[in-house]
Write a protein that holds these residues in place. Structure first.
Motif, PDB file in Angstrom:
ATOM      1  N   LEU A 486       0.823  -1.196  -0.163  1.00  0.00           N
ATOM      2  CA  LEU A 486       0.063  -0.064   0.009  1.00  0.00           C
ATOM      3  C   LEU A 486       0.701   1.277  -0.121  1.00  0.00           C
ATOM      4  CD1 LEU A 486      -2.852   1.314   0.379  1.00  0.00           C
ATOM      5  CD2 LEU A 486      -2.673   1.225   2.762  1.00  0.00           C
ATOM      6  N   MET A 487       1.801   1.201   0.905  1.00  0.00           N
ATOM      7  CA  MET A 487       2.761   2.585   0.810  1.00  0.00           C
ATOM      8  C   MET A 487       3.448   2.515  -0.625  1.00  0.00           C
ATOM      9  SD  MET A 487       5.686   3.091   3.553  1.00  0.00           S
ATOM     10  CE  MET A 487       6.338   4.779   4.002  1.00  0.00           C
ATOM     11  N   GLU A 488       3.874   1.638  -1.299  1.00  0.00           N
ATOM     12  CA  GLU A 488       4.371   1.879  -2.548  1.00  0.00           C
ATOM     13  C   GLU A 488       3.714   2.326  -3.369  1.00  0.00           C
ATOM     14  OE1 GLU A 488       7.199  -1.002  -5.743  1.00  0.00           O
ATOM     15  OE2 GLU A 488       6.550  -1.870  -3.691  1.00  0.00           O
ATOM     16  N   PHE A 489       2.355   1.759  -3.568  1.00  0.00           N
ATOM     17  CA  PHE A 489       1.302   2.198  -4.336  1.00  0.00           C
ATOM     18  C   PHE A 489       1.160   3.628  -4.000  1.00  0.00           C
ATOM     19  CE2 PHE A 489      -2.830   3.336  -5.528  1.00  0.00           C
ATOM     20  CZ  PHE A 489      -3.176   3.023  -6.828  1.00  0.00           C
ATOM     21  N   ILE A 490       0.766   4.075  -2.834  1.00  0.00           N
ATOM     22  CA  ILE A 490       0.548   5.499  -2.653  1.00  0.00           C
ATOM     23  C   ILE A 490       1.612   6.732  -2.895  1.00  0.00           C
ATOM     24  CG2 ILE A 490       0.063   7.218  -0.824  1.00  0.00           C
ATOM     25  CD1 ILE A 490      -2.250   5.359  -1.347  1.00  0.00           C
ATOM     26  N   GLY A 491       2.855   6.116  -2.709  1.00  0.00           N
ATOM     27  CA  GLY A 491       4.083   6.660  -2.958  1.00  0.00           C
ATOM     28  C   GLY A 491       4.304   7.138  -4.376  1.00  0.00           C
ATOM     29  N   ALA A 492       3.775   6.418  -5.395  1.00  0.00           N
ATOM     30  CA  ALA A 492       3.992   6.375  -6.933  1.00  0.00           C
ATOM     31  C   ALA A 492       3.141   7.895  -7.175  1.00  0.00           C
ATOM     32  CB  ALA A 492       3.342   5.234  -7.578  1.00  0.00           C
ATOM     33  N   PHE A 493       2.280   8.204  -6.547  1.00  0.00           N
ATOM     34  CA  PHE A 493       1.403   9.393  -7.027  1.00  0.00           C
ATOM     35  C   PHE A 493       1.877  10.588  -6.255  1.00  0.00           C
ATOM     36  CE2 PHE A 493      -0.899   5.411  -7.579  1.00  0.00           C
ATOM     37  CZ  PHE A 493      -1.731   5.841  -9.202  1.00  0.00           C
ATOM     38  N   ASN A 494       1.658  11.946  -7.093  1.00  0.00           N
ATOM     39  CA  ASN A 494       2.187  13.144  -6.572  1.00  0.00           C
ATOM     40  C   ASN A 494       0.920  13.484  -5.509  1.00  0.00           C
ATOM     41  OD1 ASN A 494       4.274  13.210  -8.448  1.00  0.00           O
ATOM     42  ND2 ASN A 494       3.091  14.253 -10.143  1.00  0.00           N
ATOM     43  N   GLN A 495      -0.204  13.219  -5.789  1.00  0.00           N
ATOM     44  CA  GLN A 495      -1.313  13.762  -4.812  1.00  0.00           C
ATOM     45  C   GLN A 495      -2.271  12.531  -4.567  1.00  0.00           C
ATOM     46  OE1 GLN A 495      -2.777  17.755  -5.697  1.00  0.00           O
ATOM     47  NE2 GLN A 495      -1.487  17.546  -7.505  1.00  0.00           N
ATOM     48  N   ILE A 496      -2.751  12.402  -3.341  1.00  0.00           N
ATOM     49  CA  ILE A 496      -3.815  11.429  -3.073  1.00  0.00           C
ATOM     50  C   ILE A 496      -4.908  12.394  -2.639  1.00  0.00           C
ATOM     51  CG2 ILE A 496      -4.490   9.482  -1.842  1.00  0.00           C
ATOM     52  CD1 ILE A 496      -2.390   8.879  -3.660  1.00  0.00           C
ATOM     53  N   GLY A 497      -6.197  12.454  -3.367  1.00  0.00           N
ATOM     54  CA  GLY A 497      -7.222  13.203  -3.086  1.00  0.00           C
ATOM     55  C   GLY A 497      -7.995  12.330  -2.183  1.00  0.00           C
ATOM     56  N   GLU A 498      -8.711  11.454  -2.278  1.00  0.00           N
ATOM     57  CA  GLU A 498      -9.587  10.710  -1.433  1.00  0.00           C
ATOM     58  C   GLU A 498      -9.353   9.334  -1.350  1.00  0.00           C
ATOM     59  OE1 GLU A 498     -13.589  10.810  -2.351  1.00  0.00           O
ATOM     60  OE2 GLU A 498     -13.608  13.250  -2.214  1.00  0.00           O
ATOM     61  N   LEU A 499      -9.006   8.657  -0.365  1.00  0.00           N
ATOM     62  CA  LEU A 499      -8.456   7.091  -0.017  1.00  0.00           C
ATOM     63  C   LEU A 499      -9.763   6.468   0.721  1.00  0.00           C
ATOM     64  CD1 LEU A 499      -6.435   5.199  -0.370  1.00  0.00           C
ATOM     65  CD2 LEU A 499      -5.243   5.859   1.591  1.00  0.00           C
ATOM     66  N   HIS A 500     -10.258   5.537   0.215  1.00  0.00           N
ATOM     67  CA  HIS A 500     -10.988   4.529   0.983  1.00  0.00           C
ATOM     68  C   HIS A 500     -10.545   3.291   1.016  1.00  0.00           C
ATOM     69  CE1 HIS A 500     -14.572   7.625   0.133  1.00  0.00           C
ATOM     70  NE2 HIS A 500     -13.577   8.032  -0.990  1.00  0.00           N
ATOM     71  N   LEU A 501     -10.420   2.745   2.464  1.00  0.00           N
ATOM     72  CA  LEU A 501     -10.004   1.597   2.713  1.00  0.00           C
ATOM     73  C   LEU A 501     -11.149   0.619   3.473  1.00  0.00           C
ATOM     74  CD1 LEU A 501      -6.610   2.272   4.201  1.00  0.00           C
ATOM     75  CD2 LEU A 501      -6.934   1.659   1.917  1.00  0.00           C
ATOM     76  N   SER A 502     -11.457  -0.541   2.679  1.00  0.00           N
ATOM     77  CA  SER A 502     -12.562  -1.473   3.194  1.00  0.00           C
ATOM     78  C   SER A 502     -11.812  -2.526   3.733  1.00  0.00           C
ATOM     79  CB  SER A 502     -13.720  -1.697   2.217  1.00  0.00           C
ATOM     80  OG  SER A 502     -14.720  -2.476   2.770  1.00  0.00           O
ATOM     81  N   LEU A 503     -11.590  -2.620   5.278  1.00  0.00           N
ATOM     82  CA  LEU A 503     -10.963  -3.713   5.581  1.00  0.00           C
ATOM     83  C   LEU A 503     -11.712  -4.782   6.300  1.00  0.00           C
ATOM     84  CD1 LEU A 503      -8.627  -1.335   7.613  1.00  0.00           C
ATOM     85  CD2 LEU A 503      -8.317  -2.286   5.050  1.00  0.00           C
ATOM     86  N   ASN A 504     -11.674  -5.914   5.498  1.00  0.00           N
ATOM     87  CA  ASN A 504     -12.334  -7.072   6.061  1.00  0.00           C
ATOM     88  C   ASN A 504     -11.457  -8.087   6.355  1.00  0.00           C
ATOM     89  OD1 ASN A 504     -14.125  -9.292   6.000  1.00  0.00           O
ATOM     90  ND2 ASN A 504     -15.499  -8.808   4.566  1.00  0.00           N
ATOM     91  N   TYR A 505     -11.195  -8.125   7.763  1.00  0.00           N
ATOM     92  CA  TYR A 505     -10.156  -9.114   8.090  1.00  0.00           C
ATOM     93  C   TYR A 505     -10.321  -9.930   9.220  1.00  0.00           C
ATOM     94  CZ  TYR A 505      -9.736  -5.577  11.670  1.00  0.00           C
ATOM     95  OH  TYR A 505      -9.997  -4.850  12.807  1.00  0.00           O
ATOM     96  N   LYS A 506      -9.417 -11.046   9.585  1.00  0.00           N
ATOM     97  CA  LYS A 506      -9.695 -11.685  10.367  1.00  0.00           C
ATOM     98  C   LYS A 506      -8.472 -11.426  11.857  1.00  0.00           C
ATOM     99  CE  LYS A 506     -11.126 -16.261   8.411  1.00  0.00           C
ATOM    100  NZ  LYS A 506     -10.770 -17.694   8.090  1.00  0.00           N
ATOM    101  N   GLN A 507      -7.310 -11.181  11.468  1.00  0.00           N
ATOM    102  CA  GLN A 507      -6.580 -10.628  12.581  1.00  0.00           C
ATOM    103  C   GLN A 507      -5.494  -9.408  12.033  1.00  0.00           C
ATOM    104  OE1 GLN A 507      -4.260 -13.844  14.360  1.00  0.00           O
ATOM    105  NE2 GLN A 507      -4.364 -14.682  12.270  1.00  0.00           N
ATOM    106  N   VAL A 508      -4.901  -8.751  12.492  1.00  0.00           N
ATOM    107  CA  VAL A 508      -4.026  -7.831  12.231  1.00  0.00           C
ATOM    108  C   VAL A 508      -2.777  -8.342  12.538  1.00  0.00           C
ATOM    109  CG1 VAL A 508      -3.011  -5.617  12.134  1.00  0.00           C
ATOM    110  CG2 VAL A 508      -5.560  -5.806  12.367  1.00  0.00           C
ATOM    111  N   LEU A 509      -1.653  -8.394  11.430  1.00  0.00           N
ATOM    112  CA  LEU A 509      -0.179  -8.965  11.950  1.00  0.00           C
ATOM    113  C   LEU A 509       0.676  -8.183  11.504  1.00  0.00           C
ATOM    114  CD1 LEU A 509      -1.170 -12.697  10.234  1.00  0.00           C
ATOM    115  CD2 LEU A 509      -1.125 -12.014  12.681  1.00  0.00           C
ATOM    116  N   PHE A 510       0.438  -6.757  11.804  1.00  0.00           N
ATOM    117  CA  PHE A 510       1.360  -5.729  11.426  1.00  0.00           C
ATOM    118  C   PHE A 510       2.698  -5.932  12.760  1.00  0.00           C
ATOM    119  CE2 PHE A 510       2.327  -1.295  11.995  1.00  0.00           C
ATOM    120  CZ  PHE A 510       3.190  -1.170  10.822  1.00  0.00           C
ATOM    121  N   ASN A 511       3.833  -5.806  12.230  1.00  0.00           N
ATOM    122  CA  ASN A 511       5.014  -5.527  13.033  1.00  0.00           C
ATOM    123  C   ASN A 511       5.618  -4.014  12.641  1.00  0.00           C
ATOM    124  OD1 ASN A 511       7.412  -5.565  14.186  1.00  0.00           O
ATOM    125  ND2 ASN A 511       7.098  -7.666  14.392  1.00  0.00           N
TER     126      ASN A 511
END
Length: 629
Positions: A486-511
């Motif tokens: 997600l970070m690599e995708f966002i960083g490829a653009f000069n501007q981000i106007g509206e960002l919508h995230l629909s998170l359908n998950y079982k668990q968050v495994l972020f470190n």
């Protein structure tokens, strides 16, 4: 003042008295069915239930019910106040211009200007009103009733004749639901009599007909077909310019239109639904037809070619889920500008389009024909593609044929893996639901808008100055790899106007430590972030620590100026409550000794625009207030 009794009335009592007066007035005008609309929800609910109110308001409501029962075919409908603005405006104008004596500052003014206006001007004013508002004008005065009768736009919809009961709100018509109801046939007969009488009454006036729209649902076509033919012929005889004819029925029973429709020299627009077009015995003479729309119409290949060839000024042609076509060819349409093809059935084998004048094209097929040839369309400026199973080898040669393309929509190309676009003319780009997409390269320096929704997170290379509007949906566990993509995708653009995230998950495994080591840079700026929380399991409990991990990952990637939290399921409303409390009691004792700190240290301030735990969304606005340091 003699006979004056001082008193005070509540708003609902005043509204109920107004309804009582309207019902009393209607006793002198036996026109049915009667639908009384009101913008008072209290009065509407009181009229529709059977509760007896033991107060003054209840007495007025009881009288209204008795009057409705006396009149017979009366129903009540609640509408918002904004919906009746037009009719009220007309009523106000009529009140000031109808010849009535008005007492203003003790001066008597006799005004009668509206009767002096030519009828065609009144009709032009009425053309800006909805069909319901046009009908409402008939109760203002006899003058407006005459204008309504001679109004050359006739709109007949059977929905308006199907009422569940006398004192319940009007329901939209549903064929499957109504087939079992006893009042369906009665309502249909009443509707047919009303349309037949209205058409004959209008035709006797000798006015040319501007538009005729008829929407009817049938259980049996054969009985009504001769009458429909007569209605169409009456419209043709009165020089109708726009005809919209909709017949909702079983697919095995289709109404065939009369041959006279092909001789309508003045017809400029023809919209058909649920009908059958048969080959005419003579050449079609639709010399003024500019717009043709066929929706669930039975028509064959030869008929289409004949229509396109004979309608020499045709500019807009649309096919929506039509039947009977196998080899569709659109050519010899020298003035055609817009073409829409939407098909779901499997019989269509080939589509060939050769229209040099074409500017807008939509191709929507549930199954792509074996032959799809779009050639000789050098002036095409807008293209919409809905083509599942359309691959890279088919997509790129197709769009390369249109050097002047300005607007491109790519929808549900499930097997498309790459999008490679280079254009100085492209201004609008939409990419929706392309589940196989893994790489996108867009070089469009004049791009004005870019919408990217419900696709995987691809590898991106872009030269586009406009802000990106993006929606990502995640199904599965949210891990560090997902955040990095997600970070690599966002960083490829000069501007981000509206960002919508629909998170359908079982668990968050972020470190967060692992993420920091991979990307130690500061987050990017995002104008607006909408976060939709959904659940794989409706009964899954989420602990607050997972909320914190989730936000740490997102805010390590970007800083949103505006954040909207929308829990789709009521079980996720605790997330909004937790976030609200977390922001109010935020602590910065979390990143001691680290060079780049988490989002809490860079938060400038918080301005909560709205927060209601009983509503489905809450918005948080980050204002420019002194930094926390």
């Amino acid at each position: 003042m003699s006979g004056f009794l001082p008193g005070k009335f509540e708003a609902r009592e005043a509204e109920a008295i107004g309804m009582h007066e309207a019902l009393s007035w209607l006793k002198n005008f036996p026109v049915f069915p009667i639908i009384l609309e009101m913008d008072s929800l209290h009065v509407f609910n009181a009229l529709c239930d059977t509760v007896v109110y033991s107060n003054g308001f209840g007495t007025i409501i009881a009288d209204c019910r008795d009057l409705a029962h006396y009149l017979g075919d009366v129903s009540f409908s609640f509408v918002r106040r904004s919906a009746i603005t037009a009719s009220r405006t007309v009523a106000r104008v009529e009140g000031f211009m109808s010849g009535a004596e008005l007492n203003i500052m003790d001066e008597t003014v006799d005004a009668d200007h509206i009767s002096d206006l030519p009828t065609f001007i009144i009709h032009h004013i009425m053309s800006f009103l909805s069909p319901k508002d046009v009908v409402r004008t008939g109760i203002l005065s006899t003058t407006w009733r005459k204008f309504q009768t001679s109004f050359p736009v006739l709109d007949f919809d059977q929905n308006n004749f199907l009422v569940k009961s006398r004192v319940k709100r009007v329901l939209p018509f549903n064929l499957e639901d109504m087939m079992s109801r006893k009042n369906f046939c009665k309502s249909l007969r009443k509707f047919i009599r009303f349309v037949d009488a209205s058409l004959h009454r209008f035709c006797e006036l000798g006015f040319p007909m501007q538009k005729l729209r008829i929407s009817v649902s049938l259980l049996e076509v054969k009985e009504s077909s001769p009458l429909f033919d007569k209605w169409v012929e009456l419209a043709m005889e009165n020089g109708v310019k726009e005809l919209d004819f909709e017949v909702i029925t079983d697919k095995n029973s289709v109404n065939a239109l009369p041959q006279t429709i092909f001789s309508a020299k003045l017809l400029t627009s023809l919209k058909l639904f649920g009908c059958k077009l048969e080959q005419p015995s003579h050449c079609a003479n639709l010399q003024s037809l500019k717009k043709l729309s066929l929706d669930e119409v039975y028509v064959n290949d030869q008929m289409v070619q004949s229509l396109v060839r004979e309608c020499r000024v045709l500019e807009d042609l649309s096919f929506f889920y039509c039947f009977g076509l196998k080899r569709l060819r659109i050519s010899e349409a020298h003035k055609l500008k817009s073409l829409i093809l939407r098909f779901t059935y499997q019989e269509l084998e080939s589509v060939e389009i050769a229209v040099p004048s074409l500017q807008q094209l939509e191709l929507s097929f549930s199954r792509v024909p074996r032959l799809l040839d779009v050639a000789e369309c050098p002036h095409l400026r807008k293209l919409v593609l809905f083509l599942p199973h359309f691959n890279d080898q088919e997509f790129h040669p197709l769009i390369s044929k249109f050097p002047l393309l300005e607007d491109l929509s790519i929808i549900s190309l499930e097997t498309l893996e790459r999008i490679m676009i280079s254009s100085n003319r492209l201004m609008h780009l939409e990419v929706y639901n392309c589940s196989g997409l893994n790489r996108i390269n867009v070089d469009a320096p004049n791009l004005v808008s870019f919408d990217f929704e419900d696709n995987p997170i691809p590898i991106v290379s872009t030269n586009a100055p406009c802000p990106l509007n993006v929606l990502f949906s995640n199904f599965g566990d949210i891990d560090t790899h997902w955040y990095l993509n997600l970070m690599e995708f966002i960083g490829a653009f000069n501007q981000i106007g509206e960002l919508h995230l629909s998170l359908n998950y079982k668990q968050v495994l972020f470190n967060i430590d692992e993420f920091r080591s991979c990307h130690p840079s500061l987050p990017l700026q995002v104008e607006s972030l909408s976060l939709f929380m959904e659940s794989f399991s409706l009964y899954m409990d989420v602990v607050p620590s997972e909320y914190e991990i989730l936000l740490d990952g997102l805010f390590w990637i970007f800083y949103p100026k505006n954040l909207c939290l929308s829990p789709e399921n009521w079980r996720y409303r605790p997330f909004v409550m937790w976030f609200y409390d977390h922001l109010r009691n935020i602590s910065t004792n979390c990143c001691n000794g680290r060079q780049i700190k988490c989002w809490r240290h860079y938060l400038k301030g918080i301005n909560i625009e709205s927060f209601d735990p009983l509503q489905e969304s809450s918005e948080v606005n980050y204002a420019d207030v002194p930094s926390r340091g």
